[in-house]
Scaffold this motif. Structure first.
Motif: not given
Length: 409
Positions: A120-128
């Motif tokens: 959940a945190v990683a996918i947000a990171f990938r979208a900045g």
């Protein structure tokens, strides 16, 4: 006849696939990550040694018998890390295979919500974006899943499926609020998610004091047990590892496919790399923010459902246990890569499981595990420091190749 020029240089060949793999393994992010973990464990060993009374006593007469200090240090560190290994992977002193593998089952149990929330945190990171709200999303997922688990009477397959879906929906709703506020008003996601974490925690505490959620005959804030038909089944007898682990791995596979193979994943990565360029290219940046947070909430909600239906099997005020904040560390260690997040989740699950055994058998404070986790993140965030300590050469950038050479920098 056609003349051949002898001074024509031979065509340069790029490195083979094996050479590129070895180069990436020894000079790239993988090596930096592994060495960060090793260095954190080394510093942890130093802390174990200097906090052990036996080592302190031996240090008092070091010049008289220096061997005692080295022996005490080796014994202290060896006992602590042996207990950490025994408590997280396998206990060879047990007399059955099932009991011997119980520590590894505990590792996977601890890793399950960490993997889902880390994604959940990683996918947000990938979208900045910075999803600091996984904690609140886990709590909402647990509330929805737990209530669906003990408030309804459904057939076994239908019940557990409905409860898991309810948890996913709960997390998606809570994170979707952040996405909508970000898209419509430009509100900073860090501030909004932190505030929603607090709201979620107080909401859970309030609900556990109501008739609908409080266990009959109890005055403390605790819910009824989830019905057996809604519980995630155990995967291995005599362990707590449950089907939620398989769901977390499935979620990682889906996120990997979404980010690397789908059009939506391309859009998420494009917005994360440069939202202005993505907008110029015709992509809806605001819509992408909403989608990203809904997806992140679904994953964190899955983590909450795994806790409510598989690990705890009831609701209490400490059900999340700070896992949403640990998920940030897991995503950083996994470098926002789905499979890297899985590996980081299992590592942190092992540290959690082994830390309990280490404290029980050797008296080493379990806080040492938190120190090691913090050191890992510190070193991961400072690759130049790791490269300098271990003298890792920086991989040189490859020359830009032409189309005929078949690879590019």
């Amino acid at each position: 006849m056609t003349e051949t020029r002898e001074d024509t240089p031979p065509e340069e060949k790029g490195p083979s696939a094996g050479q590129r793999f070895w180069q990436e393994l020894t000079t790239g992010n993988i090596m930096v990550t592994l060495l960060s973990v090793v260095l954190a464990l080394v510093i942890g060993a130093v802390l174990v040694a200097i906090s052990d009374p036996r080592v302190q006593d031996a240090a008092g007469y070091f010049f008289a018998r220096p061997g005692d200090l080295f022996s005490a240090t080796w014994s202290s560190v060896g006992d602590a890390y042996a207990a950490l290994f025994t408590g997280s992977l396998i206990d060879v002193s047990e007399y059955t295979v099932g009991r011997a593998l119980r520590p590894f089952g505990e590792t996977l149990t601890n890793a399950t919500p960490l993997i889902a929330a880390g994604l959940a945190v990683a996918i947000a990171f990938r979208a900045g974006l910075f999803n600091i709200g996984a904690e609140g999303q886990i709590i909402l997922g647990a509330i929805f899943a737990g209530y669906a688990g003990f408030a309804f009477d459904l057939p076994i397959i239908v019940h557990v499926t409905a409860a898991v879906v309810a948890g996913i929906v709960g997390g998606a709703i809570w994170a979707g609020i952040v996405g909508v506020l970000k898209a419509k008003t430009g509100a900073h996601e860090v501030i909004v998610t932190i505030m929603l974490n607090n709201i979620a925690a107080f909401l859970l505490a309030y609900l556990l004091g109501t008739v609908a959620f409080q266990r009959p005959g109890r005055q403390d804030p605790i819910s009824p047990f989830v019905d057996e038909s809604a519980q995630l089944p155990r995967l291995v007898e005599s362990t707590r590892v449950h089907a939620g682990f398989l769901l977390a791995i499935l979620a990682a596979a889906i996120i990997w496919w979404l980010l690397s193979r789908s059009t939506l994943g391309f859009r998420l990565r494009a917005v994360g790399n440069n939202p202005n360029a993505a907008h110029t290219a015709g992509m809806s940046v605001a819509g992408t923010y909403v989608v990203v947070f809904v997806l992140a909430g679904m994953l964190a909600g899955l983590a909450g459902a795994s806790l409510a239906l598989g690990t705890e099997r009831h609701l209490n005020t400490g059900i999340s246990g700070g896992l949403g904040f640990d998920a940030i560390t897991v995503a950083l260690l996994g470098r926002a890569n789905p499979w890297g997040t899985v590996a980081a989740g299992i590592l942190f699950g092992a540290l959690r499981a082994g830390g309990v055994t280490m404290q029980a058998r050797t008296g080493t404070p379990i806080d040492l595990v938190l120190v090691v986790q913090a050191l890992i993140v510190l070193f991961i965030a400072a690759p130049p420091l790791i490269r300098a300590i271990f003298r890792i050469r920086v991989r040189a950038k490859e020359p830009v190749a032409t189309a005929s050479k078949g690879w590019e920098s």
